[in-house]
Design an enzyme around this catalytic site. Structure first.
Site, short mmCIF file in Angstrom:
data_model
loop_
_atom_site.label_atom_id
_atom_site.label_comp_id
_atom_site.label_asym_id
_atom_site.label_seq_id
_atom_site.Cartn_x
_atom_site.Cartn_y
_atom_site.Cartn_z
N ASP A 131 0.86 -1.18 0.00
CA ASP A 131 0.00 0.00 0.00
C ASP A 131 0.90 1.23 0.00
OD1 ASP A 131 0.92 0.26 2.62
OD2 ASP A 131 -1.07 0.13 3.54
N HIS A 132 0.32 2.40 0.20
CA HIS A 132 1.08 3.64 0.17
C HIS A 132 2.14 3.73 1.27
CE1 HIS A 132 -2.32 4.30 2.84
NE2 HIS A 132 -1.63 5.27 3.42
N CYS A 138 2.93 -3.28 4.19
CA CYS A 138 2.07 -2.16 4.57
C CYS A 138 2.68 -1.56 5.83
CB CYS A 138 0.62 -2.58 4.75
SG CYS A 138 0.23 -3.64 6.16
N GLY A 139 1.92 -0.84 6.62
CA GLY A 139 2.48 -0.22 7.81
C GLY A 139 2.98 -1.21 8.83
N THR A 140 2.17 -2.22 9.14
CA THR A 140 2.55 -3.24 10.12
C THR A 140 2.70 -4.62 9.50
OG1 THR A 140 0.26 -3.79 10.64
CG2 THR A 140 1.32 -2.05 11.98
N HIS A 190 7.54 -25.04 8.74
CA HIS A 190 6.46 -25.72 9.46
C HIS A 190 5.07 -25.47 8.88
CE1 HIS A 190 8.92 -26.04 13.45
NE2 HIS A 190 9.59 -26.48 12.40
N ARG A 217 6.66 0.34 8.93
CA ARG A 217 6.73 1.12 10.16
C ARG A 217 7.32 0.31 11.32
NH1 ARG A 217 0.71 3.74 9.59
NH2 ARG A 217 1.30 5.45 8.20
N HIS A 251 4.22 -31.68 10.05
CA HIS A 251 3.80 -30.34 9.63
C HIS A 251 2.85 -30.42 8.43
CE1 HIS A 251 6.64 -28.87 12.52
NE2 HIS A 251 7.60 -29.58 11.94
N ARG A 264 -0.65 -30.77 9.65
CA ARG A 264 -1.21 -29.50 10.13
C ARG A 264 -1.62 -28.60 8.96
NH1 ARG A 264 3.57 -29.65 14.55
NH2 ARG A 264 2.61 -31.27 15.82
#
Length: 165
Positions: free
Chosen positions: A9-10, A66-68, A99, A110, A134, A137
């Site tokens: 994103d921006h 993105c930010g996070t 896994h 950020r 794995h 799962r």
């Protein structure tokens, strides 16, 4: 050559060219899925685009920024067949591939700087799925995604040799 779709994103726009260039130096083909400006935009657009490219087989893997990393990974995870992970350090990135057989990596501009982002990307790309217990799962995750309780139970009860370490 392995194709990797990269989207952002921006907020991730400034970091994206650095990651694209780095991934190319590692020998991968990079497909730019946008955004292509710092103008405000919605992260689900790019999470969806990258997720669909991976799920369709047009590309092998995806990277999102993105930010996070959280919002854009949530969008990607809404696409059937996507196992997107948000990582802020290399160890989780590596284990997510080993896994969980993740096929999309997300991180936040950020949260991590460019050098840490490169370390995360390298750890993720260098790792590979180890299968065994794995795989069971991951097959359970596929059954949940398909909303197939019978398949989920069948996987849990299976003695399939592929599920053994």
């Amino acid at each position: 050559m392995t194709k990797i779709a990269i989207g952002c994103d921006h907020v991730g726009f400034e970091l994206k060219p650095t990651i694209m260039a780095y991934v190319k130096t590692l020998g991968y083909e990079v497909i730019d899925m946008g955004t292509n400006s710092a103008e405000r935009t919605d992260y689900p657009i790019y999470g969806k685009k990258v997720g669909e490219a991976v799920a369709s087989g047009d590309v092998d893997l995806g990277i999102l920024i993105c930010g996070t990393g959280v919002g854009i990974s949530l969008a990607a995870n809404k696409v059937d067949g996507i196992r997107a992970v948000v990582c802020s350090e290399p160890y989780s990135a590596e284990l997510s591939r080993q896994h969980n057989n993740t096929n999309v990596l997300a991180f936040g501009s950020r949260v991590v700087g460019s050098e840490l982002a490169k370390m995360i990307v390298k750890a993720w790309l260098d790792a590979s799925f180890i299968g065994g217990r794995h795989l069971r799962r991951v097959d359970e995750l596929r059954a949940i995604e398909a909303k197939n309780d019978a398949a989920f139970t069948a996987v849990q009860q299976s003695q399939d040799a592929r599920y053994q370490d």
